[in-house]
Design a protein around this motif. Sequence first.
Motif, PDB file in Angstrom:
ATOM      1  N   ILE A   1     -12.850  -7.988   3.390  1.00 46.47           N
ATOM      2  CA  ILE A   1     -12.379  -8.807   2.267  1.00 46.47           C
ATOM      3  C   ILE A   1     -10.858  -8.954   2.301  1.00 46.47           C
ATOM      4  N   GLY A   2     -10.154  -7.855   2.590  1.00 53.45           N
ATOM      5  CA  GLY A   2      -8.698  -7.909   2.632  1.00 53.45           C
ATOM      6  C   GLY A   2      -8.181  -8.838   3.727  1.00 53.45           C
TER       7      GLY A   2
ATOM      8  N   MET B   1       0.806  -1.202   0.000  1.00 54.42           N
ATOM      9  CA  MET B   1       0.000   0.000   0.000  1.00 54.42           C
ATOM     10  C   MET B   1       0.845   1.261   0.000  1.00 54.42           C
ATOM     11  N   VAL B   2       2.038   1.209   0.574  1.00 54.37           N
ATOM     12  CA  VAL B   2       2.902   2.386   0.599  1.00 54.37           C
ATOM     13  C   VAL B   2       3.227   2.821  -0.831  1.00 54.37           C
TER      14      VAL B   2
ATOM     15  N   ILE C   1      -9.555   2.549  -0.158  1.00 53.70           N
ATOM     16  CA  ILE C   1     -10.020   1.262   0.366  1.00 53.70           C
ATOM     17  C   ILE C   1      -8.875   0.441   0.930  1.00 53.70           C
ATOM     18  N   HIS C   2      -7.660   0.729   0.440  1.00 52.44           N
ATOM     19  CA  HIS C   2      -6.510   0.021   0.991  1.00 52.44           C
ATOM     20  C   HIS C   2      -5.987   0.697   2.261  1.00 52.44           C
ATOM     21  N   ILE C   3      -5.749   2.009   2.189  1.00 59.22           N
ATOM     22  CA  ILE C   3      -5.098   2.667   3.316  1.00 59.22           C
ATOM     23  C   ILE C   3      -6.002   2.731   4.546  1.00 59.22           C
ATOM     24  N   PHE C   4      -7.335   2.803   4.323  1.00 59.21           N
ATOM     25  CA  PHE C   4      -8.263   2.832   5.452  1.00 59.21           C
ATOM     26  C   PHE C   4      -8.992   1.496   5.647  1.00 59.21           C
ATOM     27  N   GLY C   5      -8.797   0.561   4.697  1.00 58.02           N
ATOM     28  CA  GLY C   5      -9.500  -0.718   4.756  1.00 58.02           C
ATOM     29  C   GLY C   5      -8.599  -1.882   5.091  1.00 58.02           C
ATOM     30  N   ASP C   6      -8.104  -2.564   4.053  1.00 63.98           N
ATOM     31  CA  ASP C   6      -7.361  -3.804   4.331  1.00 63.98           C
ATOM     32  C   ASP C   6      -5.960  -3.590   4.884  1.00 63.98           C
TER      33      ASP C   6
ATOM     34  N   LEU D   1     -14.134  15.206  -3.571  1.00 68.54           N
ATOM     35  CA  LEU D   1     -14.668  15.188  -2.213  1.00 68.54           C
ATOM     36  C   LEU D   1     -15.987  15.942  -2.100  1.00 68.54           C
ATOM     37  N   SER D   2     -16.284  16.817  -3.062  1.00 63.70           N
ATOM     38  CA  SER D   2     -17.564  17.536  -3.033  1.00 63.70           C
ATOM     39  C   SER D   2     -18.719  16.694  -3.552  1.00 63.70           C
ATOM     40  N   GLU D   3     -18.394  15.553  -4.185  1.00 64.67           N
ATOM     41  CA  GLU D   3     -19.426  14.657  -4.698  1.00 64.67           C
ATOM     42  C   GLU D   3     -19.863  13.712  -3.578  1.00 64.67           C
ATOM     43  N   LYS D   4     -21.001  13.993  -2.938  1.00 64.78           N
ATOM     44  CA  LYS D   4     -21.449  13.202  -1.791  1.00 64.78           C
ATOM     45  C   LYS D   4     -21.682  11.743  -2.173  1.00 64.78           C
ATOM     46  N   VAL D   5     -22.209  11.516  -3.364  1.00 63.31           N
ATOM     47  CA  VAL D   5     -22.469  10.141  -3.812  1.00 63.31           C
ATOM     48  C   VAL D   5     -21.161   9.361  -3.886  1.00 63.31           C
ATOM     49  N   TYR D   6     -20.153   9.992  -4.460  1.00 66.06           N
ATOM     50  CA  TYR D   6     -18.838   9.342  -4.578  1.00 66.06           C
ATOM     51  C   TYR D   6     -18.253   9.049  -3.202  1.00 66.06           C
ATOM     52  N   VAL D   7     -18.330  10.030  -2.298  1.00 65.55           N
ATOM     53  CA  VAL D   7     -17.743   9.876  -0.965  1.00 65.55           C
ATOM     54  C   VAL D   7     -18.432   8.754  -0.187  1.00 65.55           C
ATOM     55  N   VAL D   8     -19.772   8.729  -0.202  1.00 63.82           N
ATOM     56  CA  VAL D   8     -20.505   7.678   0.510  1.00 63.82           C
ATOM     57  C   VAL D   8     -20.180   6.312  -0.084  1.00 63.82           C
ATOM     58  N   ASN D   9     -20.078   6.243  -1.393  1.00 59.76           N
ATOM     59  CA  ASN D   9     -19.753   4.978  -2.048  1.00 59.76           C
ATOM     60  C   ASN D   9     -18.384   4.474  -1.595  1.00 59.76           C
ATOM     61  N   VAL D  10     -17.382   5.368  -1.550  1.00 63.96           N
ATOM     62  CA  VAL D  10     -16.040   4.974  -1.145  1.00 63.96           C
ATOM     63  C   VAL D  10     -15.994   4.606   0.337  1.00 63.96           C
ATOM     64  N   LEU D  11     -16.750   5.321   1.183  1.00 66.09           N
ATOM     65  CA  LEU D  11     -16.785   4.982   2.610  1.00 66.09           C
ATOM     66  C   LEU D  11     -17.328   3.566   2.827  1.00 66.09           C
ATOM     67  N   GLY D  12     -18.391   3.223   2.113  1.00 61.47           N
ATOM     68  CA  GLY D  12     -18.909   1.859   2.198  1.00 61.47           C
ATOM     69  C   GLY D  12     -17.909   0.843   1.690  1.00 61.47           C
ATOM     70  N   TYR D  13     -17.201   1.214   0.625  1.00 64.80           N
ATOM     71  CA  TYR D  13     -16.204   0.333   0.020  1.00 64.80           C
ATOM     72  C   TYR D  13     -15.037   0.095   0.977  1.00 64.80           C
TER      73      TYR D  13
END
Length: 483
Positions: free
Chosen positions: A274-275, A82-83, A396-401, A255-267
């Motif tokens: 999954i990771g 991830m680095v 999704i990597h740095i905050f997820g797996d 970051l101003s696109e709320k739909v995009y941000v919510v989608n990534v937060l769920g992801y």
Amino acid sequence: MAIDPTSVSDPAPSWFTPKRLLVVFCVINMVNYIDRGAIATNGVNGSPRICTENNVCSDGSGIQGEFDLSNFKDGILSSAFMVGLLIASPIFASLAKRLIGVGLSVWTLAVVGCGLSVDFWSITICRMLVGVGEASFISLAAPFIDDNAPVAQRTAWLGIFYMCIPTGIAVGYVYGGLVGDGLGWRYAFFGEAILMLPFAILGFVMKPLQLKGMSNAKIIPGLLNEEFSKKDSSSYVSYTSNQLSRFGQDIKALLSEKVYVVNVLGYIAYNSVIGAYSYWGPKAGYSIYQMENADLLFGGVTIVGGIVGTIGGSVLLDRMNSTIPNAFKLLSIATFFGAVFCFSAFCFSSLYVFLVLFLIGEILVFATQGPVNFVCLHSVKPSLRPLSMAISTVSIHIFGDVPSSPLVGILQDKLNNWRTSALILTSVFFLAAGIWFIGIFLPSVDRYDEEDSEHLGTRVEQPDVTPLLESKVANGDSTSASL
């Protein structure tokens, strides 16, 4: 007005048709995830050294045994890539069209370095470089596929590409188990390098690809040449400052696109499970159910669940009508019920009941792969799509797996109970389902066809076209080209 036949000639069709490049991207993606699966296997990752009360210590096996790694360090090793990915993804989001061969070459050399590593730090650095290589095509592949897929099959094409993630991991489980046990863990990495080498070479042969919203134009003649011909530091500083400013504006727009941000937060929540599953699954299965062939069993479940789930979810969204609200409905429902089945699976002591329930759960959770990336691509303006995929992947990597694998290692070190650790981890799926459920009620606009001239203000279009566009001219429709 008559056209001089000597000035305009019919472009020759390119071998790199959309369908063929889809196959190329899929294979590259699969090899990348074969590496992820292989390093998690008992044959490659191995087992730690264990000392009894009488100070009699076993040698352990694989990477963990040879380098005497704790579960925490072992978890760090799984996330080290991830680095490199974090540093390189934003760069390749702009330059991947020309540097994909360089990136894949770095990937190939990095996995060779993994096989030649001598200690924890050397293999960790090589895993970081693997992330640099991965960044070279992740930002480009999905937008290209979305551009060139038939309109009624866009999500299905994306599903085929993202199906390679669970399939690659599953093949990696089998491959790593067989090669690691038979020849030794180092040879597993050498084999991966051989698999990727032809595609690294192909990356240098391919011409730059044309993406919707990304101009294939050249800078106005003399503009940059004049700027850099001054040979003073202020020119370079000014140019770099402008590029950083543009990058900052693009990030702010995302970051101003709320739909995009919510989608990534769920992801992010989804990928944290999954990771950790992909890395700790074989080891947990071996401990809980005494699976003698845990690598093969987890590989089989993952490949079936991944293929059926990813393709099924993508086709279902196309049948439902590919819209952002429908994508969120599918994401939240599939993840919720997938969580129910996966959580229930770990509650049973019977191996066979576990395998059946876990397979159903895997099919449901992998049904999200097409829809989640559809939202990433269609909730932002065309020129931001490569960056949106890069930031999504990094997030999704740095905050997820990345944190989840070491955290599960710490949890297991304290609890020493893989069943409890797996249940705690699986419960995060419910959080992901809840976040995506919020997305259903957000105002959303599909921005796929939105014009975006902002990034073209200082550019002029050139009459040249890429090989893919040449193929469209010659064949009438890129999607009709056969493999």
